[in-house]
Write a protein that holds these residues in place. Structure first.
Motif, PDB file in Angstrom:
ATOM      1  N   SER A 199       0.836  -1.202   0.000  1.00 42.01           N
ATOM      2  CA  SER A 199       0.000   0.000   0.000  1.00 42.01           C
ATOM      3  C   SER A 199       0.869   1.249   0.000  1.00 42.01           C
ATOM      4  O   SER A 199       2.040   1.226   0.392  1.00 42.01           O
ATOM      5  CB  SER A 199      -0.924  -0.001   1.221  1.00 42.01           C
ATOM      6  OG  SER A 199      -0.188  -0.205   2.416  1.00 42.01           O
ATOM      7  N   ASP A 211       1.757  -7.732   1.125  1.00 37.64           N
ATOM      8  CA  ASP A 211       1.548  -9.132   0.766  1.00 37.64           C
ATOM      9  C   ASP A 211       2.691  -9.633  -0.121  1.00 37.64           C
ATOM     10  O   ASP A 211       3.208  -8.892  -0.958  1.00 37.64           O
ATOM     11  CB  ASP A 211       0.235  -9.311   0.001  1.00 37.64           C
ATOM     12  CG  ASP A 211      -0.988  -8.996   0.847  1.00 37.64           C
ATOM     13  OD1 ASP A 211      -0.841  -8.912   2.084  1.00 37.64           O
ATOM     14  OD2 ASP A 211      -2.076  -8.825   0.266  1.00 37.64           O
ATOM     15  N   VAL A 252      -1.046  -2.673   3.756  1.00 34.92           N
ATOM     16  CA  VAL A 252      -1.014  -3.926   3.012  1.00 34.92           C
ATOM     17  C   VAL A 252       0.422  -4.222   2.611  1.00 34.92           C
ATOM     18  O   VAL A 252       1.100  -3.374   2.026  1.00 34.92           O
ATOM     19  CB  VAL A 252      -1.905  -3.857   1.753  1.00 34.92           C
ATOM     20  CG1 VAL A 252      -1.751  -5.136   0.925  1.00 34.92           C
ATOM     21  CG2 VAL A 252      -3.356  -3.638   2.131  1.00 34.92           C
ATOM     22  N   GLU A 279      -2.552  -7.541   5.936  1.00 32.29           N
ATOM     23  CA  GLU A 279      -3.583  -6.620   5.481  1.00 32.29           C
ATOM     24  C   GLU A 279      -4.319  -6.065   6.698  1.00 32.29           C
ATOM     25  O   GLU A 279      -5.128  -6.763   7.323  1.00 32.29           O
ATOM     26  CB  GLU A 279      -4.548  -7.341   4.536  1.00 32.29           C
ATOM     27  CG  GLU A 279      -3.844  -7.900   3.299  1.00 32.29           C
ATOM     28  CD  GLU A 279      -4.742  -8.748   2.424  1.00 32.29           C
ATOM     29  OE1 GLU A 279      -5.918  -8.946   2.817  1.00 32.29           O
ATOM     30  OE2 GLU A 279      -4.285  -9.202   1.362  1.00 32.29           O
ATOM     31  N   TYR A 320      -4.699   1.478   6.799  1.00 35.92           N
ATOM     32  CA  TYR A 320      -4.870   0.070   6.398  1.00 35.92           C
ATOM     33  C   TYR A 320      -3.635  -0.365   5.603  1.00 35.92           C
ATOM     34  O   TYR A 320      -3.601  -0.260   4.382  1.00 35.92           O
ATOM     35  CB  TYR A 320      -6.132  -0.109   5.544  1.00 35.92           C
ATOM     36  CG  TYR A 320      -6.516  -1.560   5.325  1.00 35.92           C
ATOM     37  CD1 TYR A 320      -7.202  -2.279   6.307  1.00 35.92           C
ATOM     38  CD2 TYR A 320      -6.161  -2.219   4.150  1.00 35.92           C
ATOM     39  CE1 TYR A 320      -7.551  -3.608   6.107  1.00 35.92           C
ATOM     40  CE2 TYR A 320      -6.510  -3.550   3.944  1.00 35.92           C
ATOM     41  CZ  TYR A 320      -7.198  -4.231   4.917  1.00 35.92           C
ATOM     42  OH  TYR A 320      -7.535  -5.547   4.716  1.00 35.92           O
TER      43      TYR A 320
END
Length: 201
Positions: A90, A102, A100, A124, A98
């Protein structure tokens, strides 16, 4: 740990991880690596060094960046494989509320395009998850830290299936069926080829 293979490697020096001569490992790029009759796949669609970068967002608002990278061939469990890594992160702004981060990796046999190892690490928001799967194409088994599952020899995972489909000769109107192992489940995936498009990247 996977051993990187270089195109210039020659001679009889041994690979420290597998104990096999490096030239023997390199030659397995051209010969089948499984105990069953090899399927004659010809892959002109991707190779070592490919890197795809894309933005993630809504309309004109950027929320993050994704990458998909094919690494140099490595020796994994005695087979020559592509390490393929997909990441999603993100932006700094989105991460404030939030985050992120991954990462998904598949280790894929370069000749017959089946995976030998898969790892997915998800971060997340407050959610955390890590999944690891080792595929044994000889025994037809998939091993997780807690379970063992029987699988077809050429079963694919969440990431390797994308690259496998890219290597196929696709025909509009002709469906493709693939065996997929994901989330402790084995299922038959149907890929519908609906049309061809030319795009700029």
């Amino acid at each position: 740990h996977p051993q990187v293979l270089h195109a210039a490697d020659k001679g009889d020096s041994n690979d420290p991880d597998s104990g096999r001569p490096v030239n023997e490992l390199a030659e397995s790029l051209l010969t089948g690596t499984g105990p069953w009759p090899p399927r004659p796949l010809v892959n002109w669609s991707f190779g070592a060094g490919e890197s795809l970068t894309y933005s993630i967002g809504w309309e004109k608002v950027s929320a993050g960046t994704g990458t998909m990278t094919v690494g140099m061939p490595v020796d994994t469990f005695g087979r020559v494989c592509f390490p393929i890594v997909s990441t999603v992160t993100s932006t700094a702004f989105v991460s404030t509320f939030y985050k992120v981060d991954d990462r998904v990796e598949t280790i894929m046999d370069v000749r017959e395009l089946y995976p030998l190892y898969f790892e997915k690490r998800l971060h997340e928001g407050s959610f955390r998850s890590t999944r690891r799967i080792k595929f044994d194409p000889v025994a037809g088994m998939a091993y997780t830290p807690s379970d063992t599952f029987p699988v077809p020899h050429y079963v694919l995972d969440d990431l390797s299936l994308l690259y496998h489909v890219r290597s196929m000769e696709l025909t509009v109107g002709k469906d493709v069926e693939l065996d997929i192992y994901s989330g402790k489940k084995l299922y038959r995936l149907v890929v519908k080829i609906v049309r061809k498009e030319r795009i700029k990247v």
